[in-house]
Motif scaffolding. Sequence first.
Motif, PDB file in Angstrom:
ATOM      1  N   ARG A   1      46.520  42.439  29.011  1.00 38.40           N
ATOM      2  CA  ARG A   1      45.976  41.302  29.764  1.00 38.40           C
ATOM      3  C   ARG A   1      44.489  41.509  30.065  1.00 38.40           C
ATOM      4  O   ARG A   1      43.714  40.574  30.074  1.00 38.40           O
ATOM      5  CB  ARG A   1      46.792  41.113  31.054  1.00 38.40           C
ATOM      6  CG  ARG A   1      46.343  39.967  31.943  1.00 38.40           C
ATOM      7  CD  ARG A   1      46.383  38.634  31.198  1.00 38.40           C
ATOM      8  NE  ARG A   1      45.922  37.554  32.030  1.00 38.40           N
ATOM      9  CZ  ARG A   1      44.634  37.231  32.223  1.00 38.40           C
ATOM     10  NH1 ARG A   1      43.683  37.921  31.642  1.00 38.40           N
ATOM     11  NH2 ARG A   1      44.317  36.219  32.990  1.00 38.40           N
ATOM     12  N   THR A   2      44.081  42.744  30.289  1.00 42.54           N
ATOM     13  CA  THR A   2      42.666  43.038  30.528  1.00 42.54           C
ATOM     14  C   THR A   2      41.858  42.814  29.258  1.00 42.54           C
ATOM     15  O   THR A   2      40.737  42.285  29.315  1.00 42.54           O
ATOM     16  CB  THR A   2      42.481  44.478  31.041  1.00 42.54           C
ATOM     17  OG1 THR A   2      43.239  44.637  32.232  1.00 42.54           O
ATOM     18  CG2 THR A   2      41.023  44.790  31.318  1.00 42.54           C
TER      19      THR A   2
ATOM     20  N   LYS B   1      45.044  43.439  39.443  1.00 45.71           N
ATOM     21  CA  LYS B   1      45.076  44.611  38.559  1.00 45.71           C
ATOM     22  C   LYS B   1      44.177  44.382  37.346  1.00 45.71           C
ATOM     23  O   LYS B   1      43.422  45.265  36.939  1.00 45.71           O
ATOM     24  CB  LYS B   1      46.510  44.913  38.119  1.00 45.71           C
ATOM     25  CG  LYS B   1      47.394  45.418  39.237  1.00 45.71           C
ATOM     26  CD  LYS B   1      48.817  45.650  38.757  1.00 45.71           C
ATOM     27  CE  LYS B   1      49.709  46.086  39.905  1.00 45.71           C
ATOM     28  NZ  LYS B   1      51.099  46.241  39.484  1.00 45.71           N
ATOM     29  N   VAL B   2      44.246  43.194  36.778  1.00 46.85           N
ATOM     30  CA  VAL B   2      43.410  42.844  35.624  1.00 46.85           C
ATOM     31  C   VAL B   2      41.950  42.777  36.046  1.00 46.85           C
ATOM     32  O   VAL B   2      41.061  43.290  35.353  1.00 46.85           O
ATOM     33  CB  VAL B   2      43.857  41.486  35.032  1.00 46.85           C
ATOM     34  CG1 VAL B   2      42.896  41.003  33.959  1.00 46.85           C
ATOM     35  CG2 VAL B   2      45.271  41.587  34.492  1.00 46.85           C
ATOM     36  N   TYR B   3      41.706  42.177  37.174  1.00 48.49           N
ATOM     37  CA  TYR B   3      40.348  42.047  37.703  1.00 48.49           C
ATOM     38  C   TYR B   3      39.707  43.421  37.891  1.00 48.49           C
ATOM     39  O   TYR B   3      38.588  43.665  37.460  1.00 48.49           O
ATOM     40  CB  TYR B   3      40.440  41.285  39.032  1.00 48.49           C
ATOM     41  CG  TYR B   3      39.133  40.904  39.662  1.00 48.49           C
ATOM     42  CD1 TYR B   3      38.361  39.874  39.151  1.00 48.49           C
ATOM     43  CD2 TYR B   3      38.686  41.549  40.807  1.00 48.49           C
ATOM     44  CE1 TYR B   3      37.169  39.505  39.744  1.00 48.49           C
ATOM     45  CE2 TYR B   3      37.495  41.186  41.416  1.00 48.49           C
ATOM     46  CZ  TYR B   3      36.742  40.161  40.885  1.00 48.49           C
ATOM     47  OH  TYR B   3      35.566  39.799  41.474  1.00 48.49           O
TER      48      TYR B   3
ATOM     49  N   VAL C   1      43.694  50.590  29.884  1.00 48.56           N
ATOM     50  CA  VAL C   1      43.334  49.180  29.775  1.00 48.56           C
ATOM     51  C   VAL C   1      44.514  48.440  29.151  1.00 48.56           C
ATOM     52  O   VAL C   1      44.938  48.760  28.053  1.00 48.56           O
ATOM     53  CB  VAL C   1      42.054  48.989  28.922  1.00 48.56           C
ATOM     54  CG1 VAL C   1      41.782  47.516  28.691  1.00 48.56           C
ATOM     55  CG2 VAL C   1      40.876  49.653  29.601  1.00 48.56           C
TER      56      VAL C   1
ATOM     57  N   HIS D   1      40.190  35.350  34.901  1.00 49.56           N
ATOM     58  CA  HIS D   1      40.643  35.953  36.153  1.00 49.56           C
ATOM     59  C   HIS D   1      41.158  34.957  37.178  1.00 49.56           C
ATOM     60  O   HIS D   1      41.323  35.310  38.341  1.00 49.56           O
ATOM     61  CB  HIS D   1      39.512  36.774  36.778  1.00 49.56           C
ATOM     62  CG  HIS D   1      39.120  37.928  35.930  1.00 49.56           C
ATOM     63  ND1 HIS D   1      37.905  37.982  35.296  1.00 49.56           N
ATOM     64  CD2 HIS D   1      39.784  39.053  35.587  1.00 49.56           C
ATOM     65  CE1 HIS D   1      37.842  39.106  34.594  1.00 49.56           C
ATOM     66  NE2 HIS D   1      38.963  39.768  34.746  1.00 49.56           N
TER      67      HIS D   1
ATOM     68  N   GLU E   1      40.620  46.325  36.485  1.00 51.72           N
ATOM     69  CA  GLU E   1      40.444  46.989  35.188  1.00 51.72           C
ATOM     70  C   GLU E   1      39.217  46.432  34.469  1.00 51.72           C
ATOM     71  O   GLU E   1      38.437  47.183  33.880  1.00 51.72           O
ATOM     72  CB  GLU E   1      41.676  46.790  34.302  1.00 51.72           C
ATOM     73  CG  GLU E   1      42.860  47.650  34.656  1.00 51.72           C
ATOM     74  CD  GLU E   1      44.048  47.417  33.715  1.00 51.72           C
ATOM     75  OE1 GLU E   1      43.944  46.605  32.769  1.00 51.72           O
ATOM     76  OE2 GLU E   1      45.080  48.049  33.934  1.00 51.72           O
ATOM     77  N   THR E   2      39.045  45.112  34.522  1.00 51.81           N
ATOM     78  CA  THR E   2      37.907  44.484  33.854  1.00 51.81           C
ATOM     79  C   THR E   2      36.602  44.973  34.455  1.00 51.81           C
ATOM     80  O   THR E   2      35.658  45.317  33.731  1.00 51.81           O
ATOM     81  CB  THR E   2      37.991  42.947  33.957  1.00 51.81           C
ATOM     82  OG1 THR E   2      39.242  42.510  33.430  1.00 51.81           O
ATOM     83  CG2 THR E   2      36.874  42.271  33.207  1.00 51.81           C
TER      84      THR E   2
END
Length: 196
Positions: free
Chosen positions: A71-72, A113-115, A68, A100, A117-118
């Motif tokens: 940014r996540t 990538k953040v989306y 994680v 997001h 991981e979240t």
Amino acid sequence: GELAALERCAEPTRRQEPEQPLLPHLVMPAHHDVRESDVVMHRLHGNIAAAADRGPTDFAELLLVPGVGARTVRALALVAEVVHGAPCRFSDPGRFSLAHGGKDRHPFPVPLKVYDETIGVLKSAVQKAKLGRDEEIGALRRLDDQSRQVERYVTGPSLKEIVAGEFDQSHLLGGRSVFGWEAAPDTASAERNEKA
């Protein structure tokens, strides 16, 4: 008399419905872009500061989810108050779009990538909570609690600076919109100059 009695019986009886209590609701602005006037900046700064203070390493260990990123954690700080069931503050719904982004690049392209991981963290938290293991939901609760505490005194960059930073990092985070994948800033400016 008989006919009048039958007509009275045939009329639908109207029940007095109890009045619905006034519930919190979103009042959306008449414009699409997210402006600084749409966001309670001290809340946003609180979310960002709490995410920075927790740090991706500590938070990942707390959630037991490897990989994680920072940014996540920031995205999770923005959605934490919704996820763990705390009363949401509806006065600035634009703040949640900063978790997001948007598919139309408002306020910035979606960092896939953040989306992803979240979504992974939230799925894990919900699945474990169903099994009676609510450590991850508790971690989100603590992240929201910390955001609410620090928002009273923390300051930070303007919304314009935050969004500009997201655009600068977008290509690194798998930024995508309906217009396609985001190119690196140098590539994007070179492409614009070639077209001109």
